[in-house]
Every structure is written in structure tokens, then in C-alpha cells.
Design a protein around this motif. Structure first.
Motif, PDB file in Angstrom:
ATOM      1  N   ALA A 214     -73.236  12.165 108.645  1.00 19.75           N
ATOM      2  CA  ALA A 214     -74.069  11.339 107.762  1.00 19.75           C
ATOM      3  C   ALA A 214     -73.203  10.269 107.089  1.00 19.75           C
ATOM      4  N   PRO A 215     -73.824   9.206 106.568  1.00 16.19           N
ATOM      5  CA  PRO A 215     -73.056   8.178 105.854  1.00 16.19           C
ATOM      6  C   PRO A 215     -72.266   8.786 104.700  1.00 16.19           C
ATOM      7  N   LYS A 216     -71.018   8.371 104.570  1.00 21.15           N
ATOM      8  CA  LYS A 216     -70.134   8.954 103.562  1.00 21.15           C
ATOM      9  C   LYS A 216     -70.316   8.266 102.212  1.00 21.15           C
ATOM     10  N   VAL A 217     -70.644   9.075 101.205  1.00 22.55           N
ATOM     11  CA  VAL A 217     -70.718   8.611  99.824  1.00 22.55           C
ATOM     12  C   VAL A 217     -69.733   9.447  99.021  1.00 22.55           C
ATOM     13  N   THR A 218     -68.747   8.783  98.426  1.00 17.80           N
ATOM     14  CA  THR A 218     -67.702   9.495  97.692  1.00 17.80           C
ATOM     15  C   THR A 218     -67.711   9.077  96.236  1.00 17.80           C
ATOM     16  N   LEU A 219     -67.667  10.075  95.347  1.00 21.11           N
ATOM     17  CA  LEU A 219     -67.677   9.861  93.909  1.00 21.11           C
ATOM     18  C   LEU A 219     -66.365  10.375  93.324  1.00 21.11           C
ATOM     19  N   VAL A 220     -65.710   9.549  92.535  1.00 19.56           N
ATOM     20  CA  VAL A 220     -64.454   9.926  91.887  1.00 19.56           C
ATOM     21  C   VAL A 220     -64.650   9.845  90.383  1.00 19.56           C
ATOM     22  N   GLY A 221     -64.304  10.917  89.660  1.00 21.68           N
ATOM     23  CA  GLY A 221     -64.522  10.938  88.215  1.00 21.68           C
ATOM     24  C   GLY A 221     -63.265  11.292  87.450  1.00 21.68           C
ATOM     25  N   LYS A 222     -62.973  10.526  86.432  1.00 24.02           N
ATOM     26  CA  LYS A 222     -61.808  10.791  85.577  1.00 24.02           C
ATOM     27  C   LYS A 222     -62.035  12.078  84.785  1.00 24.02           C
ATOM     28  N   VAL A 252     -70.074  12.061  87.328  1.00 24.69           N
ATOM     29  CA  VAL A 252     -70.155  12.109  88.800  1.00 24.69           C
ATOM     30  C   VAL A 252     -70.635  13.479  89.273  1.00 24.69           C
ATOM     31  N   LEU A 253     -70.282  14.537  88.537  1.00 30.52           N
ATOM     32  CA  LEU A 253     -70.773  15.862  88.910  1.00 30.52           C
ATOM     33  C   LEU A 253     -72.282  15.940  88.720  1.00 30.52           C
ATOM     34  N   ALA A 254     -72.783  15.353  87.631  1.00 28.12           N
ATOM     35  CA  ALA A 254     -74.229  15.331  87.392  1.00 28.12           C
ATOM     36  C   ALA A 254     -74.941  14.496  88.459  1.00 28.12           C
ATOM     37  N   LEU A 255     -74.363  13.360  88.829  1.00 26.83           N
ATOM     38  CA  LEU A 255     -74.938  12.541  89.898  1.00 26.83           C
ATOM     39  C   LEU A 255     -74.947  13.314  91.210  1.00 26.83           C
ATOM     40  N   ALA A 256     -73.866  14.005  91.502  1.00 29.22           N
ATOM     41  CA  ALA A 256     -73.791  14.809  92.728  1.00 29.22           C
ATOM     42  C   ALA A 256     -74.871  15.883  92.749  1.00 29.22           C
ATOM     43  N   SER A 257     -75.149  16.486  91.577  1.00 27.70           N
ATOM     44  CA  SER A 257     -76.176  17.538  91.526  1.00 27.70           C
ATOM     45  C   SER A 257     -77.541  16.978  91.908  1.00 27.70           C
ATOM     46  N   MET A 258     -77.832  15.736  91.498  1.00 29.69           N
ATOM     47  CA  MET A 258     -79.107  15.110  91.867  1.00 29.69           C
ATOM     48  C   MET A 258     -79.154  14.806  93.359  1.00 29.69           C
ATOM     49  N   ILE A 259     -78.073  14.269  93.880  1.00 32.03           N
ATOM     50  CA  ILE A 259     -78.016  13.937  95.312  1.00 32.03           C
ATOM     51  C   ILE A 259     -78.240  15.175  96.162  1.00 32.03           C
ATOM     52  N   PRO A 323     -65.161   5.523 103.336  1.00 31.26           N
ATOM     53  CA  PRO A 323     -66.561   5.854 103.030  1.00 31.26           C
ATOM     54  C   PRO A 323     -67.453   4.612 103.025  1.00 31.26           C
ATOM     55  N   GLU A 324     -68.730   4.868 103.252  1.00 35.98           N
ATOM     56  CA  GLU A 324     -69.720   3.794 103.177  1.00 35.98           C
ATOM     57  C   GLU A 324     -69.794   3.256 101.746  1.00 35.98           C
ATOM     58  N   ILE A 325     -69.823   4.177 100.783  1.00 34.61           N
ATOM     59  CA  ILE A 325     -69.857   3.810  99.367  1.00 34.61           C
ATOM     60  C   ILE A 325     -68.840   4.674  98.621  1.00 34.61           C
ATOM     61  N   LEU A 326     -67.998   4.023  97.842  1.00 39.90           N
ATOM     62  CA  LEU A 326     -67.021   4.710  97.003  1.00 39.90           C
ATOM     63  C   LEU A 326     -67.251   4.267  95.563  1.00 39.90           C
ATOM     64  N   VAL A 327     -67.576   5.229  94.706  1.00 38.77           N
ATOM     65  CA  VAL A 327     -67.864   4.953  93.296  1.00 38.77           C
ATOM     66  C   VAL A 327     -66.905   5.748  92.437  1.00 38.77           C
ATOM     67  N   ASP A 328     -66.295   5.092  91.449  1.00 34.81           N
ATOM     68  CA  ASP A 328     -65.549   5.861  90.450  1.00 34.81           C
ATOM     69  C   ASP A 328     -66.137   5.595  89.077  1.00 34.81           C
ATOM     70  N   MET A 329     -66.096   6.613  88.242  1.00 39.78           N
ATOM     71  CA  MET A 329     -66.608   6.527  86.872  1.00 39.78           C
ATOM     72  C   MET A 329     -65.552   7.090  85.928  1.00 39.78           C
ATOM     73  N   ALA A 330     -65.347   6.376  84.816  1.00 42.26           N
ATOM     74  CA  ALA A 330     -64.298   6.796  83.892  1.00 42.26           C
ATOM     75  C   ALA A 330     -64.558   6.244  82.497  1.00 42.26           C
ATOM     76  N   THR A 331     -64.209   7.039  81.507  1.00 45.72           N
ATOM     77  CA  THR A 331     -64.135   6.553  80.129  1.00 45.72           C
ATOM     78  C   THR A 331     -62.768   5.884  80.006  1.00 45.72           C
ATOM     79  N   LEU A 332     -62.675   4.649  80.499  1.00 43.97           N
ATOM     80  CA  LEU A 332     -61.361   4.100  80.794  1.00 43.97           C
ATOM     81  C   LEU A 332     -60.769   3.239  79.693  1.00 43.97           C
ATOM     82  N   THR A 333     -61.549   2.306  79.118  1.00 41.49           N
ATOM     83  CA  THR A 333     -60.929   1.359  78.196  1.00 41.49           C
ATOM     84  C   THR A 333     -61.760   1.135  76.933  1.00 41.49           C
TER      85      THR A 333
END
Length: 456
Positions: A214-222, A252-259, A323-333
Motif C-alpha cells: 500500500a502507499p507509504k504514509v510515515t509519521l514522525v513525532g517529537k 502522531v500517535l493519535a492520528l495513527a489511531s484514526m488511520i 514514503p509517499e507522504i512523510l509528516v513530522d509533528m513537534a512542539t519545536l519552537t
């Protein structure tokens, strides 16, 4: 959650009217209710709930003001302002899913360390609402909020790993973890460097789910479970909210749970570098030079810019799979909050069409996001005289943009990449959200992914 939604209206259910400001006369209220509303100065003020009395001291109904703009999430006030019992909307709504979701989100309470109250408010599902999807999204938002709200003594790297494993078990996903010195053996040196001073081993948590073709969707979370700032220590006032520095991982874990719950036809991967940025004799130092997984060397200009370091190693791993889509989410700045405030997270993307779709999804589900530029002339601000780059700039300008440019250096093979610099916290109460941890951006991303990869 203290609030609940039902598919069918019980016989004893009481009505609620949603009233735009200045439109009280056209709501269909009977003369007695109308007179009561006027006598109490009710004119549809946004978020105001007024109980309407009936005969013999009973309650006959309620009205909720939606303001001039028919605020799309104002129905969250019903969960906290209505008396216990069953209620239904006495008027049609334009966005039934969003209205039902707002009600559920408004009923959220973090009760791990306090007594649960006796609130029991039920709302009949508005006509046209998708009960399954509404509850799926509400559950995911509650998960993100719970994880962020939990203090680090109960939400360190080990507990964060356990949370990932629990979600994985619910959806039959696989989880592998690289811990401690294993990070050095497997070439994740920056994750190790940032987390090695913590009392719990740093780790990279890796969740996989879905068919391999299947199309690769990767989520990276700080997943910085607490951030002292390291040897460049934060002042105490800046540490008070640092339990939320794993907000990217929670989201990203919460988003993954929905997916996974929606069974979207994707090959999902979730990567969470889980560390604590602590102070000890073995803490990494300002002016250290770290070699990243990608091979790029990074001079440490400030140990309080650690989130981008752990994300960089995780992004390099994710990028290898193209991956087809690579998303990262972070409380960064903090710079992102200076630019756009706590409620409007900026996002960055190397793909204009994807960014347009994110903005469209953000508007569709009332999940605010704002695109910011990957302004390449600022990339030189990350230069170093002794390494390939520095982890910070020297002038302090454009902090969120330069952080995104730093991360972009570790992404090259993914077809689409997007970075979300979220706050992960509500500093003031909203109709659909109490003060505390918050899911930001994931409802919009879930909406987008449902459209791109519809369930079969």
C-alpha cells in the motif's frame, strides 16, 4: 468523557436551540421561552447557555448562543453547561459531524489524578452525522490530550513506549524499539546524545501497520518527555509546561489511531524518538559536534534546540523508505508562537499541492493551520565553521523557519514532506477544549488522508 452522543432520541429528551446573535425571534421558541430569554438578556451571545424553565419547576429546554459567525465548535459548551440528562437539537445544523464532535470534545476532562465528577450529559446525534467517525476522532483527540496532560513522572520514555504499544495492540500493529546504547549500534547517534543523560534510556519507537504494497504514509513525532533545556538550562518559568514537549509524539500517535481504526488503505509507519533532555555528567554540551544518522555533522549551538536533533535521525530513517507522504509533528519552537500564537500552528511543505490540500482540510474541519515558507535564503543562517551545520542560528530571527530548514536537510527521497510546528496546549479555555494538552493539526490531516486514500 462525561458527554456522550446517542443515535436515537429518548422520549424524555429535552430540546436545545442554537441561536445566532440577533436572531432570537426566528428560533421557533414559544412566547414564554422567548420572554424568558429576553428577560435574561439573551441574544445569541457566542457560548452563552440559558436554561428555559417549564411547569412545576421543571426544565423545558435550553438555548445556546453561537454569536454572529455561527462559531463552528461552540456546541462544546453544551457538554459543560447543560444539566445532566438527555438533550437533542431542536434545529437543523449545517455541519452535523462538527457539531457532534464539538460536543464530545467539550466534555473532555483529565481525571487521572482527581475524582471523577458526576456529569452525565447526552446529546442525540444531529441528523446526517457519522456517529462512528465522530467518536473515532473524539477518542483520538482525548488520547493526545491525555498523553500531553500526564506529567513526566508518569509519562517518561518508558510510559510513552507503553502507550504506543497499547494503541498498536488495539489495531494489530507491530512495534519494535531500539534503546540505550543500541541507538549507537544502529546509527541513531543524535537521539542517543540528547537522551543519554536521562534516568530512562532514550529510545526510538517504530510502529508499522497495513499492507506492505500500500502507499507509504510515515509519521514522525517529537517525543521529548521533559525538556530542561539541557546544559543551556531553561529558567524555571519556561519549564512549567515542558511535560508537553512530547506533544508531537502524542499527536502522531493519535492520528495513527484514526488511520488504523478507519482502515485506510495505506502502509503506516510511526517513528517516535522518546528521550528526556536532562542534565548530568554525560549530558551533551554546547559546542559538541554530533554526527547524524545521515552523516551530516551538527555543531551544538544550544542544547535547548534538541527536538530537531532527535527528529533529524528519525526523519533520515523514514526518508530511506521513500514514503509517499512523510509528516513530522513537534512542539519545536517558541518562535512559532511569537509569529502565530498558540492556536494557529504553522506548517511547512516541499509540495505546493499537498500544502493546498492541508489548508483546505484545515478549513473543512475547523482545525486551524497556516502555511509558512521554507525560505531558502535563510538556510545559510545554520552554517558552522567546524561542522556541516549548526543546530541554531546566531541572530535569533525566523526561528520556526530555520528549524524547518534544518529538518529539510534530512529529507530528500520522500515524495511529499510536511513539518508541523505545534504548541500542543490550550492556554485558555475554549468551548470545545479545557486548558491543557491539545491535539493540533491531526483532524485536518486525517480528513485529507481519508480523501486521498478512501477506505474500501
Amino acid at each position: 468523557m462525561a458527554s456522550e452522543i446517542k443515535g436515537k432520541k429518548p422520549a424524555h429528551s429535552k430540546p436545545v436551540w442554537l441561536v445566532q446573535k440577533g436572531a432570537l425571534e426566528s428560533t421557533g421558541l414559544d412566547s414564554a421561552a422567548l420572554a424568558w430569554a429576553k428577560a435574561n438578556g439573551f441574544d445569541g451571545q457566542s457560548g452563552r447557555v440559558l436554561i428555559i424553565p417549564g411547569e412545576n419547576g421543571q426544565i423545558s429546554g435550553a438555548v445556546l448562543g453561537t454569536g454572529k459567525d455561527d462559531s463552528r465548535l461552540v456546541a462544546g459548551k453544551l457538554a459543560t453547561c447543560l444539566p445532566n440528562g438527555c438533550w437533542h437539537l431542536a434545529c437543523s445544523v449545517n455541519e452535523p459531524d462538527l457539531t457532534a464532535l464539538a460536543f464530545l470534545l467539550g466534555g473532555y476532562k483529565f481525571t487521572r489524578y482527581t475524582k471523577k465528577d458526576d456529569v452525565d450529559v447526552t446529546l442525540t446525534l444531529p441528523d446526517g452525522a457519522d456517529k462512528t467517525d465522530v467518536k473515532r476522532v473524539a477518542k483520538a483527540v482525548a488520547l493526545a490530550r491525555d498523553l500531553i496532560n500526564t506529567p513526566t513522572n508518569d509519562m517518561g520514555p518508558e510510559a510513552l513506549e507503553a502507550a504506543v504499544r497499547k494503541v498498536a495492540d488495539e489495531h494489530k500493529a507491530s512495534v519494535s524499539v531500539i534503546r540505550g546504547d543500541g541507538l549507537l549500534k544502529k546509527n541513531f547517534p543524535m537521539i542517543h546524545a540528547v537522551g543519554r543523560a536521562g534516568s530512562e534510556e532514550p529510545r526510538l519507537i517504530d510502529l508499522e501497520w497495513g499492507k506492505k504494497d500500500a502507499p507509504k504514509v510515515t509519521l514522525v513525532g517529537k517525543g521529548v518527555c521533559f525538556d530542561t533545556g539541557g546544559l543551556d538550562i531553561k529558567p524555571s518559568s519556561s519549564m512549567l509546561l515542558m511535560k508537553k514537549d512530547m506533544g508531537g509524539a502524542a499527536n502522531v500517535l493519535a492520528l495513527a489511531s484514526m488511520i488504523m481504526d478507519a482502515k485506510l488503505p495505506v502502509r503506516l509507519r510511526v517513528l517516535i524518538p522518546a528521550v528526556e533532555n536532562s542534565i548530568s555528567a554525560n549530558a551533551f554540551r554546547p559546542s559538541d559536534v554530533l554526527t547524524s544518522r545521515k552523516g551530516l555533522t551538527v555543531e551544538i549551538g544550544n542544547t535547548d534546540a534538541e527536538g530537531r536533533l532527535v527528529l533529524a535521525d528519525a526523519l533520515a530513517l523514514a526518508d530511506d523508505e521513500e514514503p509517499e507522504i512523510l509528516v513530522d509533528m513537534a512542539t519545536l519552537t517558541g518562535a512559532a508562537r511569537v509569529a502565530l500564537g498558540p492556536d494557529l500552528p504553522p506548517f511547512y511543505s516541499n509540495d505546493d499541492a499537498f500544502a493546498f490540500d492541508v489548508a483546505k482540510a484545515s478549513e473543512a474541519v475547523a482545525d486551524p493551520l497556516w502555511r509558512m515558507p521554507l525560505w531558502q535564503p535563510y538556510d545559510t543562517k545554520l552554517s558552522s565553521r567546524v561542522a556541516d551545520m549548526n543546530n541554531v542560528t546566531t541572530d535569533g530571527f525566523a526561528g520556526s523557519i530555520t528549524a524547518a530548514l534544518f529538518l529539510q536537510r534530512f529529507v530528500g527521497k520522500a515524495k511529499i514532506w510536511a513539518h508541523f510546528d505545534i504548541f500542543g496546549w490550550n492556554p485558555i479555555e475554549k468551548p470545545h477544549a479545557p486548558i491543557g494538552g491539545e491535539a493540533q493539526g491531526i483532524r485536518a490531516l486525517y480528513h485529507l488522508l481519508k480523501e486521498r486514500f478512501p477506505a474500501k
